[in-house]
Enzyme design. Structure first.
Site, mmCIF file in Angstrom:
data_model
loop_
_atom_site.group_PDB
_atom_site.id
_atom_site.type_symbol
_atom_site.label_atom_id
_atom_site.label_comp_id
_atom_site.label_asym_id
_atom_site.label_seq_id
_atom_site.Cartn_x
_atom_site.Cartn_y
_atom_site.Cartn_z
ATOM 1 N N HIS A 65 1.053 -1.274 0.028
ATOM 2 C CA HIS A 65 0.074 -0.091 0.077
ATOM 3 C C HIS A 65 0.853 1.101 -0.069
ATOM 4 C CE1 HIS A 65 -2.470 -2.924 2.637
ATOM 5 N NE2 HIS A 65 -3.364 -2.287 2.074
ATOM 6 N N ASP B 197 2.449 1.938 3.285
ATOM 7 C CA ASP B 197 3.438 1.042 3.813
ATOM 8 C C ASP B 197 4.711 1.724 3.591
ATOM 9 O OD1 ASP B 197 1.301 -0.635 4.586
ATOM 10 O OD2 ASP B 197 1.567 -1.428 2.576
ATOM 11 N N GLU C 126 -9.390 -13.661 -0.400
ATOM 12 C CA GLU C 126 -8.466 -13.935 0.580
ATOM 13 C C GLU C 126 -9.387 -15.228 1.631
ATOM 14 O OE1 GLU C 126 -6.549 -10.773 2.898
ATOM 15 O OE2 GLU C 126 -7.299 -11.343 4.454
ATOM 16 N N HIS D 177 -11.018 -14.038 4.629
ATOM 17 C CA HIS D 177 -12.257 -13.245 4.229
ATOM 18 C C HIS D 177 -13.380 -14.180 3.949
ATOM 19 C CE1 HIS D 177 -9.691 -9.268 2.909
ATOM 20 N NE2 HIS D 177 -9.438 -9.664 4.144
HETATM 21 C C1 XLS Z 1 -7.600 -6.570 4.754
HETATM 22 C C2 XLS Z 1 -7.318 -6.942 3.328
HETATM 23 C C3 XLS Z 1 -6.059 -5.948 3.089
HETATM 24 C C4 XLS Z 1 -5.982 -5.806 1.411
HETATM 25 C C5 XLS Z 1 -5.181 -4.922 0.823
HETATM 26 O O1 XLS Z 1 -8.458 -7.271 5.467
HETATM 27 O O2 XLS Z 1 -6.941 -8.033 3.462
HETATM 28 O O3 XLS Z 1 -4.915 -6.205 3.645
HETATM 29 O O4 XLS Z 1 -5.354 -7.109 1.246
HETATM 30 O O5 XLS Z 1 -5.635 -3.643 1.109
HETATM 31 NI NI NI Z 2 -6.034 -8.882 1.805
HETATM 32 NI NI NI Z 3 -7.763 -9.409 5.125
#
Ligand code: XLS
Ligand code: NI
Ligand code: NI
Length: 435
Positions: free
Chosen positions: A101, A104, A268, A271
């Site tokens: 990001h 970062d 992810e 998620h």
């Molecule tokens: C947060 C997200 C984040 C994204 C990138 O839960 O996973 O890390 O991957 O902004």
């Molecule tokens: Ni992520």
């Molecule tokens: Ni995440």
């Protein structure tokens, strides 16, 4: 300039299943050929410049536990020291990609113009290091969730000035990603959602988000960026309700705003768990629509109900994820990114390295198991048999028929279907032979 943080840790090498110690690969052998392709080229590992590399160990009840020589990231000098340490870690791990990001990598100097200047400077610096070392950028993204300006959303913010700030921020991050030869650009909308409908016009916010994403795609073509634009589904955290809830929700959104041919998904594992799905469910949904882009291979705790972002450690889960990825032709421009945090008691540089080494080994085992299942063909043969009734011309004709005609046929034939076993236990036993 070396921070000295990783001093004494040698580059990790493949040493086979009987390797000594935990700082060696037992399964990840980049050059090993799996289904006709190098393992490294299947998995396309990436280290995240935030969680994996730089997380400070805070939680809702306490501050940092992980002391790192590049904190606080308040000057260009420290941002460069952080970059130096990051590339030292990449050299130890030898993974081909990394991700960032904007927040970062550059120090935060408050206003847009100042941050643009430092972003350009630090990305030039990263570019030189990346070129020397051969580490490539899997994706760049903008952090539009940490600073208080984003508290009510970025592109979905009720304040048009925040929408404008978000547009300028994404443009700057796309430019930087393009400059560094990034292979994708990600948008994760942690604050694109709402806390209460009492103050939210949901339909207007969605329209703004759709228009914003169209601007991103238009800009990609304008600058000739060849990478893939990805959105990352997540149901909640930090927002109570996030608009990009899961793969299916994102796909519906992309279609509504005419983006289905342009934008894919970065899925992810954690998620998926938060959304009440398995990782392979999310992957299969995306693959069914040709929209699998990339994966963040970090899992959540099944009990806590929160995004704990742990390194993967469950071979059967990872194997099924790669099974669906391989079946749909692989990761394309995407990769396997570790958007993962070590635990806040894992203080040592060795813990950070071991987290990645273990995760890369788990993924390698998962990939090999998935490839073996594909070569064996047992699951595919079962699927074919289960749906074989649909191969007949009569069954196919039914799909272009109508309810009246079908009812007449049922009456004429005296149709009375005979239930058939779904064989789930036998299929689970089958998978267990490979993992
Ligand atoms: C947060 C997200 C984040 C994204 C990138 O839960 O996973 O890390 O991957 O902004
Ligand atoms: Ni992520
Ligand atoms: Ni995440």
């Amino acid at each position: 300039m070396s921070t000295g943080f990783f001093d004494g840790i040698a580059p990790i090498r493949y040493a086979g299943p009987d390797a000594d110690g935990d700082l060696a690969f037992r399964h990840y052998n980049p050059d090993e050929i799996v289904l006709g392709k190098r393992m490294e080229d299947h998995l396309r590992f990436a280290v995240a410049y935030w969680h994996s590399f730089a997380w400070e160990g805070g939680d809702p009840f306490g501050g940092s536990t992980l002391e790192r020589p590049w904190y606080p990231q308040d000057s260009m000098e420290r941002a460069k020291a952080k970059a130096d340490a990051a590339f030292e870690m990449f050299a130890i791990l030898g993974q081909p990609y990394y991700c960032w990001h904007d927040a970062d990598i550059r120090p935060d100097q408050g206003d847009f113009a100042a941050n643009l200047k430092t972003l350009n400077e630090i990305t030039d610096y990263l570019g030189e290091k990346a070129e020397k070392q051969g580490t490539k950028l899997l994706w760049g993204t903008a952090n539009m969730f940490s600073h208080r300006r984003w508290m009510s959303g970025a592109s979905t913010n009720p304040d048009p000035e925040v929408f404008a700030f978000a547009a300028a921020t994404v443009k700057s991050c796309m430019d930087a990603t393009h400059k560094l030869g990034g292979e994708n650009y990600v948008l994760w909308g942690g604050r694109e959602g709402y806390e209460t409908l009492l103050n939210t016009d949901l339909s207007q916010e969605l329209d703004h988000m759709g228009r914003f994403l169209n601007m991103v795609v238009e800009y990609k073509h304008k600058i000739g960026f060849k990478g893939t634009i990805l959105v990352e589904p997540k149901p909640q955290e930090p927002s109570k309700h996030q608009y990009d809830f899961d793969a299916a929700t994102c796909i519906g959104f992309l279609r509504k705003y005419g983006l289905e041919g342009e934008v894919k998904l970065n899925l992810e594992q954690g998620h998926a768990i938060l959304a009440g799905h398995s990782f392979e469910h999310e992957i299969a949904v995306a693959c069914a629509e040709g929209m699998l882009g990339s994966i963040d291979m970090n899992r959540n705790d099944y009990q806590s109900g929160w995004d704990t972002d742990q390194f993967p450690n469950n071979v059967p889960e990872v194997a099924l994820a790669y099974y669906h990825i391989l079946k749909s032709g692989g990761l394309g421009t995407g990769g396997t990114n570790f958007d993962a945090k070590i635990r806040r008691q894992s203080l040592d540089a060795e813990d950070l390295i071991a987290g990645h080494v273990g995760a890369m080994d788990i993924c390698a085992r998962g990939l090999k198991a998935a490839a073996a299942m594909i070569e064996d063909g047992g699951l595919e043969a079962n699927l074919k048999a289960r749906y074989s009734g649909w191969e007949t011309p009569e069954a196919q004709a039914m799909l272009s028929s109508d309810l009246d005609t079908i009812t007449a046929q049922v009456l004429a034939k005296g149709t009375n279907p005979r239930p058939v076993s779904g064989r789930q236990e036998r299929l689970e036993n089958y998978v267990n032979r490979f993992v």
